[in-house]
Each structure stands twice: as C-alpha cells, then as structure tokens.
Design an enzyme around this catalytic site. Sequence first.
Site, PDB file in Angstrom:
ATOM      1  N   PRO A  14      -6.758  -9.722   1.347  1.00 32.81           N
ATOM      2  CA  PRO A  14      -7.486  -9.521   2.599  1.00 32.81           C
ATOM      3  C   PRO A  14      -8.145  -8.155   2.719  1.00 32.81           C
ATOM      4  CG  PRO A  14      -5.111  -9.528   2.985  1.00 32.81           C
ATOM      5  CD  PRO A  14      -5.336  -9.942   1.565  1.00 32.81           C
ATOM      6  N   ASN A  15      -9.343  -8.213   3.283  1.00 31.91           N
ATOM      7  CA  ASN A  15     -10.161  -7.051   3.628  1.00 31.91           C
ATOM      8  C   ASN A  15     -10.782  -6.342   2.438  1.00 31.91           C
ATOM      9  OD1 ASN A  15      -9.733  -7.317   6.475  1.00 31.91           O
ATOM     10  ND2 ASN A  15      -7.662  -6.550   6.122  1.00 31.91           N
ATOM     11  N   ARG A  22     -15.259  -0.237   4.671  1.00 28.87           N
ATOM     12  CA  ARG A  22     -13.977  -0.160   5.381  1.00 28.87           C
ATOM     13  C   ARG A  22     -13.249   1.136   5.024  1.00 28.87           C
ATOM     14  NH1 ARG A  22      -8.503  -2.722   3.557  1.00 28.87           N
ATOM     15  NH2 ARG A  22      -7.235  -2.240   5.369  1.00 28.87           N
ATOM     16  N   TYR A  27     -10.256   4.107   1.057  1.00 27.31           N
ATOM     17  CA  TYR A  27     -10.491   3.100   0.023  1.00 27.31           C
ATOM     18  C   TYR A  27     -11.703   3.359  -0.863  1.00 27.31           C
ATOM     19  CZ  TYR A  27      -7.062   0.650   2.827  1.00 27.31           C
ATOM     20  OH  TYR A  27      -5.917   0.317   3.518  1.00 27.31           O
ATOM     21  N   ASN A  78      -4.637  -7.183  -6.394  1.00 27.51           N
ATOM     22  CA  ASN A  78      -4.578  -6.273  -5.262  1.00 27.51           C
ATOM     23  C   ASN A  78      -4.401  -7.204  -4.073  1.00 27.51           C
ATOM     24  OD1 ASN A  78      -4.951  -4.600  -3.072  1.00 27.51           O
ATOM     25  ND2 ASN A  78      -6.570  -3.408  -4.048  1.00 27.51           N
ATOM     26  N   ALA A  81      -2.647  -6.197   2.225  1.00 24.51           N
ATOM     27  CA  ALA A  81      -1.479  -6.167   3.109  1.00 24.51           C
ATOM     28  C   ALA A  81      -0.411  -7.183   2.708  1.00 24.51           C
ATOM     29  CB  ALA A  81      -1.918  -6.401   4.552  1.00 24.51           C
ATOM     30  N   HIS A  84       2.949  -6.292   0.903  1.00 28.26           N
ATOM     31  CA  HIS A  84       4.105  -5.785   1.626  1.00 28.26           C
ATOM     32  C   HIS A  84       4.933  -6.889   2.271  1.00 28.26           C
ATOM     33  CE1 HIS A  84       1.899  -2.113   1.033  1.00 28.26           C
ATOM     34  NE2 HIS A  84       0.884  -2.618   1.706  1.00 28.26           N
ATOM     35  N   GLU A 102       0.050  -5.081 -10.473  1.00 29.98           N
ATOM     36  CA  GLU A 102      -0.299  -4.912  -9.063  1.00 29.98           C
ATOM     37  C   GLU A 102      -1.084  -3.607  -8.903  1.00 29.98           C
ATOM     38  OE1 GLU A 102       2.005  -4.615  -4.743  1.00 29.98           O
ATOM     39  OE2 GLU A 102       3.156  -5.076  -6.549  1.00 29.98           O
ATOM     40  N   HIS A 104      -3.193  -0.972  -6.105  1.00 28.67           N
ATOM     41  CA  HIS A 104      -3.523  -0.518  -4.752  1.00 28.67           C
ATOM     42  C   HIS A 104      -4.453   0.668  -4.887  1.00 28.67           C
ATOM     43  CE1 HIS A 104      -0.499  -3.048  -2.868  1.00 28.67           C
ATOM     44  NE2 HIS A 104       0.246  -2.758  -3.924  1.00 28.67           N
ATOM     45  N   LEU A 105      -5.536   0.660  -4.145  1.00 23.94           N
ATOM     46  CA  LEU A 105      -6.499   1.758  -4.208  1.00 23.94           C
ATOM     47  C   LEU A 105      -5.904   3.062  -3.682  1.00 23.94           C
ATOM     48  CD1 LEU A 105      -9.572  -0.256  -2.945  1.00 23.94           C
ATOM     49  CD2 LEU A 105      -9.196   0.552  -5.269  1.00 23.94           C
ATOM     50  N   SER A 106      -5.158   2.957  -2.602  1.00 25.91           N
ATOM     51  CA  SER A 106      -4.551   4.153  -2.011  1.00 25.91           C
ATOM     52  C   SER A 106      -3.110   4.281  -2.499  1.00 25.91           C
ATOM     53  CB  SER A 106      -4.568   4.062  -0.483  1.00 25.91           C
ATOM     54  OG  SER A 106      -3.703   3.030  -0.033  1.00 25.91           O
ATOM     55  N   ARG A 111       1.620   6.670   2.645  1.00 23.14           N
ATOM     56  CA  ARG A 111       1.069   6.145   3.894  1.00 23.14           C
ATOM     57  C   ARG A 111       2.189   5.714   4.839  1.00 23.14           C
ATOM     58  NH1 ARG A 111      -3.707   2.233   2.919  1.00 23.14           N
ATOM     59  NH2 ARG A 111      -3.912   2.653   5.143  1.00 23.14           N
ATOM     60  N   ARG A 115       4.135   0.272   4.544  1.00 25.94           N
ATOM     61  CA  ARG A 115       3.404   0.045   3.295  1.00 25.94           C
ATOM     62  C   ARG A 115       4.221   0.438   2.060  1.00 25.94           C
ATOM     63  NH1 ARG A 115      -2.082  -0.955   4.505  1.00 25.94           N
ATOM     64  NH2 ARG A 115      -2.680  -0.220   6.569  1.00 25.94           N
TER      65      ARG A 115
END
Length: 152
Positions: A14-15, A22, A27, A78, A81, A84, A102, A104-106, A111, A115
């Site tokens: 998602p997203n 965004r 990101y 990726n 959300a 998690h 897996e 994740h960009l961040s 965070r 997360r």
Amino acid sequence: MKVDTLRVAVINGPNLNLLGVREPAIYGNESLDQIETRLAGIAAEMNVTLSFFQSNGEGELVTEVQRLRGAADGAIINAGAYAHSSIALRDAFDAVSVPFVEVHLSNVHAREPERHRLVLAGHAVGVICGLGSYGYEAALRGLASHLRAAKP
C-alpha cells in the site's frame, strides 16, 4: 560459464504507488516506475527476469504471493504498512516456499514504535531498511546471490 536465468518477483504494498509525491523527505523523490525501470536494467545485467506487482489491498498481495509457486525463484517485497501486521502475507510466503527479501525505504527502527515489529522478517532471507530506493538493488543482488548459491 553460463549463469541460469533467475525469475524474481518484486511486490509492493500500500501507498507505494504514490512514491515520489508521498512524503519525499521520508520516502524519496523517485516514483515506483522509476525504481522499477532502474531495477530492470540491473536485473538484465545479472541474468534475472523480473515481474512487478503493486496493490493497496492485503488480499490481492496474498493472492500474488500464492501465484509465485512454481513461477518465481524468489521475491522482493516492500509490504508497506502490512509488514507490521500481516500474518496472512507471512503465511502465504510459508505456503509457497519462495525465498524473499523484505525491503523498506526508510529505517523503520528509527521511526514510530508500531513500525519496529516486522511480521515477515523472521521468515525472510534478509531485510533491508533505510537505504531508500537503493534497497531494492541491494535486495536483488543479495537474493540472486543467495538463490544461485542454493542451486545444486
């Protein structure tokens, strides 16, 4: 020496279709299309065939993971959300026995506390976070190395 072609699925949750617009401070400025184009060029040099899929829906992501059985040697995910919270995605990977990395960009560990828990991570070949879009390249190179080392 001829290197066998690997089939790797790149699945985004998602997203991620909103990358580039965004929250670019978190990101980055690259769109998902730009990331996929760059990754496809790298894959071609590595004798890897990629497929790409993105969905905002958990059920669609689970269905896509199930389609990997017999169709892919490995995957990069990726899950956004859903990383998690989605036991369904973790169970789908377990059911099809497809090795995955897996991404994740961040840096999710820097965070919000919600997360920090990664449901898929314990079943992954590896987890890459905090490297921005370069994480996809690192995931591809690491997964390809892992898959080729595992071949008889």
